[in-house]
Design an enzyme around this catalytic site. Structure first.
Site, short mmCIF file in Angstrom:
data_model
loop_
_atom_site.label_atom_id
_atom_site.label_comp_id
_atom_site.label_asym_id
_atom_site.label_seq_id
_atom_site.Cartn_x
_atom_site.Cartn_y
_atom_site.Cartn_z
N ASP A 70 30.96 -13.94 -69.31
CA ASP A 70 30.80 -12.75 -68.47
C ASP A 70 32.15 -12.28 -67.96
O ASP A 70 32.77 -12.95 -67.13
CB ASP A 70 29.87 -13.10 -67.30
CG ASP A 70 29.33 -11.86 -66.58
OD1 ASP A 70 29.74 -10.75 -66.93
OD2 ASP A 70 28.50 -12.03 -65.67
N ASP A 71 32.63 -11.15 -68.47
CA ASP A 71 33.91 -10.56 -68.03
C ASP A 71 35.13 -11.33 -68.54
O ASP A 71 36.18 -11.33 -67.88
CB ASP A 71 34.01 -10.48 -66.50
CG ASP A 71 33.21 -9.36 -65.89
OD1 ASP A 71 32.51 -8.66 -66.64
OD2 ASP A 71 33.25 -9.21 -64.65
N CYS A 106 28.89 -4.78 -67.87
CA CYS A 106 27.96 -5.86 -68.19
C CYS A 106 26.63 -5.39 -68.78
O CYS A 106 26.29 -5.74 -69.91
CB CYS A 106 27.69 -6.69 -66.94
SG CYS A 106 29.16 -7.43 -66.20
N ASP A 340 31.00 -10.08 -72.84
CA ASP A 340 30.40 -8.75 -72.80
C ASP A 340 31.44 -7.64 -72.66
O ASP A 340 31.20 -6.50 -73.07
CB ASP A 340 29.34 -8.64 -71.69
CG ASP A 340 29.83 -9.15 -70.35
OD1 ASP A 340 31.02 -9.48 -70.21
OD2 ASP A 340 29.00 -9.22 -69.41
N ASN A 341 32.58 -7.94 -72.07
CA ASN A 341 33.65 -6.95 -71.93
C ASN A 341 34.94 -7.67 -71.57
O ASN A 341 34.94 -8.88 -71.31
CB ASN A 341 33.32 -5.89 -70.86
CG ASN A 341 32.78 -6.48 -69.58
OD1 ASN A 341 31.58 -6.40 -69.30
ND2 ASN A 341 33.64 -7.10 -68.79
#
Length: 537
Positions: A70-71, A106, A340-341
């Site tokens: 996540d991130d 997200c 996700d990014n």
């Protein structure tokens, strides 16, 4: 997809019929039947059972594991703490150095991963319920066609643990009782990333957790439950395992044993760090430059804590790989590691976030190992997060022409011996900005329409931070062309060959015919769907 028992049974029958050529030759057959006697059958039984199991297992499709951080950036050193992951997945398989998210936020990004579609087709715009994040509309439409649904139809045993979508489990989003279709085992976090004091939906039932490291630390809890799933699975059918840990998302709570790691680490000061955002969209022109010490201290602390949280994810990868090896499934399992990014910490004087069009926010890590993938590959062709779903379905044996996806399988890139395929020359990145209708009380000078305001009232997002970009990445062109949906109709253009840090917007220097061609590609991409997204010229 059941094991090919006909093939196994046929070979087993041949083994029985050919017994006279082996150790059972002296055992008399029953007259007239052509079959071996009871004594021979008793002798053969253990061998037949062993053969049947091995044959059934060999006919089983490959297992698949997807680990979604996540991130986690890749451009600013986000993979540096992941030594075990880089060894056990990257060095054992392929590392994609040009992997991108099609939207740097997200919920819309995760929706693209699940569906294989651009945001303009799954219609998840941001992290809010009104932005379609885990909304009833999402559940009735795209979620019902997400790739786990197809894997389930292929007899895959499916397991999910961790963060799903930002609004998942909220009352207006179906509450914890909503279990998305396609999942056999469901351990999903309610809401956004947390490490302690969270609620899970466990197969549709609420499960509350506190602040005990041994019982509640989410990264470790996910791992432990996945290990139990692997121990209790059926060996006759393949499995799909998706782990979505909270790291390195805020609140950046590291496991106790890692809270003193990287004490001297600071965010990297090179590239676009603390550079003024001249000739860029107005949101990039508003930060204080140079950054005050308060912002520098804040982002350095965030950078360090992000790395600390990732050490538990690195441990998770190691334990999972070892478990797959111990149950004799590692050689028949594809393992994907991605995020996700991306993320930024101080680039163009923006403290921390991920909602911008630049490489640090849209480029993501992607490492894959599995059957047919040669080790130590570094692959340069562009791959998108909308390609994950079709690649996973391709591995599972699905006919991709029968599913509605905008992405394409990249199995051919990492395992050319298994598939033929083509490389896309350009792709779309799109984002819908978020803002508040009233001014932020902490930053009234910014007025309404902004959001994500961090130290010293630097706002990272706004309603008109809405853009679409066409990114061209091949042997001859390394360009990015972006248009904003705002009153200025602002355009940014970058040549990343000569300007990898995107310091200079060259929109006024580029040949107008090039701008026109990029604009036409962008228009086509913004309205593409399915096969048309893969064949725009």
């Amino acid at each position: 997809m059941e094991p090919d028992r006909t093939r196994c049974g046929g070979r087993a029958a041949l083994l029985v019929m050919g017994v006279r050529s082996g150790a059972g030759r002296t055992t008399p057959r029953r007259r007239g039947t052509g079959l071996p006697g009871a004594a021979t059958l008793l002798w053969l039984l253990p061998a037949l059972l062993t053969y049947w199991v091995r044959c059934a297992e060999s006919a089983k499709p490959s297992n698949i594991v997807l680990i979604l951080a996540d991130d986690q950036d890749v451009q600013l050193g986000g993979m540096t703490p992941m030594k075990k992951t880089r060894t056990l997945i990257g060095e054992a398989g392929a590392t994609f150095v040009n992997a991108y998210t099609v939207t740097p936020l997200c919920c819309p990004s995760r929706s693209s991963i699940l569906t294989g579609r651009y945001p303009h087709n799954h219609e998840v715009r941001n992290n809010s319920l009104t932005g379609n994040c885990s909304s009833p509309q999402w559940q009735k439409g795209p979620e019902s066609e997400a790739f786990p649904v197809y894997l389930s139809k292929q007899k895959y045993q499916t397991f999910f643990a961790g963060k799903y979508l930002n609004q998942y489990g909220k009352k207006d989003a179906g509450d914890v009782s909503h279990v998305p279709p396609g999942w056999n085992h469901w351990h999903a976090l309610v809401g956004n990333s947390q490490y302690y004091n969270y609620t899970l939906s466990v197969d549709g039932k609420e499960e509350k957790h506190g602040d005990s490291y041994e019982k509640d630390y989410l990264t470790d809890l996910m791992l432990n439950r996945s290990l139990k799933f692997l121990e209790g699975r059926s060996p006759y059918y393949p499995f799909f395992l998706m782990l979505s840990p909270p790291a390195p998302h805020s609140p950046w709570t590291a496991a106790p044993q890692y809270q003193k790691e990287f004490a001297d680490v600071k965010a990297p000061r090179d590239g676009s760090f603390d550079k003024p955002g001249k000739d860029k969209h107005w949101l990039l022109r508003q930060p204080i430059n140079p950054m005050p010490d308060s912002s520098l201290n804040y982002l350095d602390n965030a950078y360090r804590k992000r790395w600390q949280t990732l050490l538990s994810v690195d441990d998770m990868v190691e334990t999972l790989v070892n478990k797959l090896d111990s149950i004799k499934e590692l050689d028949n399992t594809y393992i994907f590691y991605t995020s996700d990014n991306g993320y930024h910490t101080g680039q163009f004087s923006l403290p921390i976030d991920k909602r911008q069009l630049y490489e640090f926010d849209i480029r993501i890590p992607l490492l894959v190992r599995g059957p047919g993938i040669k080790p130590n590959q570094t692959l340069k062709a562009p791959v998108l997060n909308i390609d994950l779903a079709p690649t996973i379905m391709d591995i599972a044996g699905l006919n991709l022409s029968s599913v509605n996806v905008d992405g394409q399988s990249f199995l051919s890139q990492m395992a050319p011996s298994l598939r033929n395929g083509s490389v896309r020359p350009f792709f779309l990145v799109e984002y819908t900005g978020e803002g508040h209708p009233t001014p932020d009380p902490a930053c009234p000078k910014q007025g309404p329409g902004v959001s994500q305001c961090f130290p010293d009232c630097v706002c990272e997002d706004a309603y008109n931070n809405t853009y679409a970009c066409v990114r061209t990445l091949d042997s001859e062109n390394n360009l990015q062309y972006c248009e904003f949906a705002d009153s200025e109709s602002f355009v940014e253009v970058y040549n990343l060959t000569s300007d990898p840090h995107q310091l200079e917007n060259i929109v006024k220097k580029v040949d107008p015919t090039v701008l026109q061609a990029m604009n036409q590609r962008l228009i086509k991409l913004q309205s593409c769907e399915g096969d048309t997204c893969r064949h725009i010229k």
